[in-house]
Design a protein around this motif. Structure first.
Motif, PDB file in Angstrom:
ATOM      1  N   GLY A   1      -0.109   6.222  -2.392  1.00 32.78           N
ATOM      2  CA  GLY A   1       0.746   5.329  -1.560  1.00 32.78           C
ATOM      3  C   GLY A   1       1.686   4.720  -2.277  1.00 32.78           C
ATOM      4  N   SER A   2       2.674   4.390  -1.562  1.00 37.08           N
ATOM      5  CA  SER A   2       4.022   3.988  -2.286  1.00 37.08           C
ATOM      6  C   SER A   2       3.573   2.361  -2.764  1.00 37.08           C
ATOM      7  CB  SER A   2       5.307   3.866  -1.471  1.00 37.08           C
ATOM      8  OG  SER A   2       5.009   2.912  -0.366  1.00 37.08           O
ATOM      9  N   LEU A   3       4.176   1.831  -3.594  1.00 31.73           N
ATOM     10  CA  LEU A   3       4.003   0.347  -4.076  1.00 31.73           C
ATOM     11  C   LEU A   3       4.560  -0.519  -2.713  1.00 31.73           C
ATOM     12  CD1 LEU A   3       3.299  -1.948  -5.989  1.00 31.73           C
ATOM     13  CD2 LEU A   3       5.573  -1.718  -6.820  1.00 31.73           C
ATOM     14  N   LEU A  64     -10.045  -3.229  -6.129  1.00 32.97           N
ATOM     15  CA  LEU A  64     -10.618  -2.991  -4.830  1.00 32.97           C
ATOM     16  C   LEU A  64      -9.716  -3.011  -3.632  1.00 32.97           C
ATOM     17  CD1 LEU A  64     -13.803  -5.380  -5.582  1.00 32.97           C
ATOM     18  CD2 LEU A  64     -13.876  -2.973  -5.897  1.00 32.97           C
ATOM     19  N   CYS A  65      -8.790  -4.049  -3.721  1.00 27.18           N
ATOM     20  CA  CYS A  65      -7.876  -3.908  -2.473  1.00 27.18           C
ATOM     21  C   CYS A  65      -7.111  -2.558  -2.316  1.00 27.18           C
ATOM     22  CB  CYS A  65      -7.062  -4.857  -2.627  1.00 27.18           C
ATOM     23  SG  CYS A  65      -5.699  -5.381  -1.521  1.00 27.18           S
ATOM     24  N   TYR A  66      -6.770  -2.007  -3.413  1.00 23.86           N
ATOM     25  CA  TYR A  66      -6.028  -0.636  -3.354  1.00 23.86           C
ATOM     26  C   TYR A  66      -7.085   0.551  -3.059  1.00 23.86           C
ATOM     27  CZ  TYR A  66      -3.341   3.530  -4.978  1.00 23.86           C
ATOM     28  OH  TYR A  66      -2.814   4.676  -5.063  1.00 23.86           O
ATOM     29  N   PHE A  67      -8.408   0.337  -3.311  1.00 19.59           N
ATOM     30  CA  PHE A  67      -9.439   1.475  -3.007  1.00 19.59           C
ATOM     31  C   PHE A  67      -9.576   1.068  -1.426  1.00 19.59           C
ATOM     32  CE2 PHE A  67     -12.128   2.544  -6.803  1.00 19.59           C
ATOM     33  CZ  PHE A  67     -10.957   2.904  -7.493  1.00 19.59           C
ATOM     34  N   LEU A  68      -9.595   0.003  -1.172  1.00 16.47           N
ATOM     35  CA  LEU A  68      -9.635  -0.234   0.283  1.00 16.47           C
ATOM     36  C   LEU A  68      -8.476   0.183   1.262  1.00 16.47           C
ATOM     37  CD1 LEU A  68     -11.159  -1.714   2.826  1.00 16.47           C
ATOM     38  CD2 LEU A  68      -9.923  -3.465   2.401  1.00 16.47           C
ATOM     39  N   TYR A  69      -7.216  -0.066   0.801  1.00 19.49           N
ATOM     40  CA  TYR A  69      -5.847   0.318   1.392  1.00 19.49           C
ATOM     41  C   TYR A  69      -6.047   1.814   1.365  1.00 19.49           C
ATOM     42  CZ  TYR A  69      -1.134   2.050   0.774  1.00 19.49           C
ATOM     43  OH  TYR A  69       0.052   2.472   0.855  1.00 19.49           O
ATOM     44  N   ARG A  70      -6.398   2.534   0.488  1.00 20.22           N
ATOM     45  CA  ARG A  70      -6.398   4.108   0.454  1.00 20.22           C
ATOM     46  C   ARG A  70      -7.436   4.540   1.393  1.00 20.22           C
ATOM     47  NH1 ARG A  70      -2.274   6.999  -1.760  1.00 20.22           N
ATOM     48  NH2 ARG A  70      -3.777   8.809  -2.246  1.00 20.22           N
ATOM     49  N   ALA A  71      -8.858   4.083   1.382  1.00 18.12           N
ATOM     50  CA  ALA A  71      -9.722   4.560   2.119  1.00 18.12           C
ATOM     51  C   ALA A  71      -9.564   4.296   3.661  1.00 18.12           C
ATOM     52  CB  ALA A  71     -11.125   3.867   1.809  1.00 18.12           C
ATOM     53  N   PHE A  73      -6.555   4.462   5.158  1.00 22.49           N
ATOM     54  CA  PHE A  73      -5.514   5.270   5.916  1.00 22.49           C
ATOM     55  C   PHE A  73      -5.275   6.612   5.300  1.00 22.49           C
ATOM     56  CE2 PHE A  73      -3.995   0.658   5.772  1.00 22.49           C
ATOM     57  CZ  PHE A  73      -3.913   0.525   6.925  1.00 22.49           C
ATOM     58  N   TRP A  74      -6.323   7.182   4.560  1.00 22.23           N
ATOM     59  CA  TRP A  74      -6.420   8.609   3.873  1.00 22.23           C
ATOM     60  C   TRP A  74      -7.515   9.072   4.425  1.00 22.23           C
ATOM     61  CZ3 TRP A  74      -2.900   5.333   2.084  1.00 22.23           C
ATOM     62  CH2 TRP A  74      -1.393   6.005   1.621  1.00 22.23           C
ATOM     63  N   SER A  75      -7.851  10.280   4.973  1.00 19.95           N
ATOM     64  CA  SER A  75      -8.856  10.948   5.288  1.00 19.95           C
ATOM     65  C   SER A  75      -9.648  11.577   4.215  1.00 19.95           C
ATOM     66  CB  SER A  75      -8.707  12.000   6.361  1.00 19.95           C
ATOM     67  OG  SER A  75      -7.997  11.259   7.650  1.00 19.95           O
ATOM     68  N   GLY A  76     -10.983  11.438   4.319  1.00 18.90           N
ATOM     69  CA  GLY A  76     -11.955  12.079   3.287  1.00 18.90           C
ATOM     70  C   GLY A  76     -11.843  11.847   1.940  1.00 18.90           C
ATOM     71  N   PHE A 121     -15.936   4.686   6.199  1.00 20.78           N
ATOM     72  CA  PHE A 121     -14.925   4.193   7.423  1.00 20.78           C
ATOM     73  C   PHE A 121     -15.156   5.357   8.672  1.00 20.78           C
ATOM     74  CE2 PHE A 121     -13.905   2.383   3.611  1.00 20.78           C
ATOM     75  CZ  PHE A 121     -13.623   1.153   3.658  1.00 20.78           C
ATOM     76  N   GLU A 122     -15.249   5.111   9.676  1.00 22.01           N
ATOM     77  CA  GLU A 122     -15.673   5.851  10.775  1.00 22.01           C
ATOM     78  C   GLU A 122     -14.232   6.667  11.156  1.00 22.01           C
ATOM     79  OE1 GLU A 122     -15.995   4.949  15.331  1.00 22.01           O
ATOM     80  OE2 GLU A 122     -18.109   4.601  14.240  1.00 22.01           O
ATOM     81  N   GLU A 123     -12.966   5.957  11.122  1.00 17.21           N
ATOM     82  CA  GLU A 123     -11.637   6.637  11.365  1.00 17.21           C
ATOM     83  C   GLU A 123     -11.310   7.664  10.572  1.00 17.21           C
ATOM     84  OE1 GLU A 123     -12.307   3.589  11.379  1.00 17.21           O
ATOM     85  OE2 GLU A 123     -11.747   2.335  13.330  1.00 17.21           O
ATOM     86  N   THR A 124     -11.569   7.279   9.175  1.00 16.07           N
ATOM     87  CA  THR A 124     -11.103   8.273   8.031  1.00 16.07           C
ATOM     88  C   THR A 124     -12.095   9.082   7.441  1.00 16.07           C
ATOM     89  OG1 THR A 124     -11.295   6.624   6.487  1.00 16.07           O
ATOM     90  CG2 THR A 124      -9.066   6.815   7.850  1.00 16.07           C
ATOM     91  N   GLY A 125     -13.341   8.784   7.733  1.00 19.32           N
ATOM     92  CA  GLY A 125     -14.412   9.494   7.004  1.00 19.32           C
ATOM     93  C   GLY A 125     -14.368   9.039   5.367  1.00 19.32           C
TER      94      GLY A 125
END
Length: 222
Positions: A1-3, A64-71, A73-76, A121-125
């Protein structure tokens, strides 16, 4: 994702703990210092990052915030944290859960799994897991991100990173290695020195004690 997108998530949604044990902790907005913002920029643009830092610089929170952000909004996607021991790994995942619990209601995700080692995460898996740094902690078929936290204190840091690289390469995943100093001759110290002179693939970052604007010379002398 972009900065820019990550910054929007941080500024609008992310909360962390502030303060210390002596004065009490509080829930605070995650405001970035200049060095933290430079690290965030690398998280969004580099695949391998190595960071030498003092304690309590917010670098682990940032990753950890970056991992959370990615998890969210990105699937799988699959993200993993390796820490020195079980207590440290559990603490890292508690930080992830803290951020989730304090997200605004409109973007707070539903967790399909939430235990001492994993959130899914249920929505993205997507997954975030935290494990003690045993010799096989880096193994897996695919990984989108690995955080090796306090790597200079991990006996098996070299083995974990070596075994995780093929899983990361399959998904162009991020390898982030953070640590405070722990003498000479350990894997972290050797790789950090190489990174500074461009001898490996890491983007190096150094956080001086002055990276925290609240740390004055009086603080340092004390």
């Amino acid at each position: 994702g972009s900065l820019y997108a990550f910054e929007q998530f941080r500024s609008r949604c992310a909360k962390i703990t502030g303060g210390d044990e002596a004065h009490g902790t509080a829930t605070v907005a995650f405001d970035w210092w200049p060095d933290q913002r430079r690290l965030a920029e690398s998280l969004c643009s580099e695949l391998e990052i190595i960071v030498l830092k003092p304690r309590q610089m917010g670098a682990s929170w940032l990753v950890l915030c970056y991992f959370l952000y990615r998890a969210m909004f990105w699937s799988g996607h699959e993200y993993r944290i390796t820490s020195v021991g079980e207590d440290e790994a559990a603490k890292a995942l508690r930080r992830v859960k803290f951020m989730i619990e304090h997200l605004p209601e409109w973007c707070r995700p539903t967790l399909e799994i939430s235990n001492t080692t994993t959130v899914k995460f249920e929505e993205t898996g997507s997954w975030i897991s935290a494990l003690p740094a045993t010799s096989n902690a880096g193994r897996g078929d695919t990984l989108n991100g690995l955080l090796s936290d306090e790597a200079a204190f991990q006996v098996y840091a070299k083995d974990i990173i070596k075994s995780a690289r093929p899983a990361l390469e399959k998904r162009h995943g991020s390898l982030i290695v953070l640590s405070t100093a722990n003498g000479m001759g350990n894997h972290f110290q050797e790789e950090y020195v190489k990174a500074q002179s461009g001898q490996n693939g890491y983007k190096s970052h150094f956080f001086a004690w002055t990276a925290d604007p609240s740390r004055t010379q009086k603080w340092y002398d004390k």
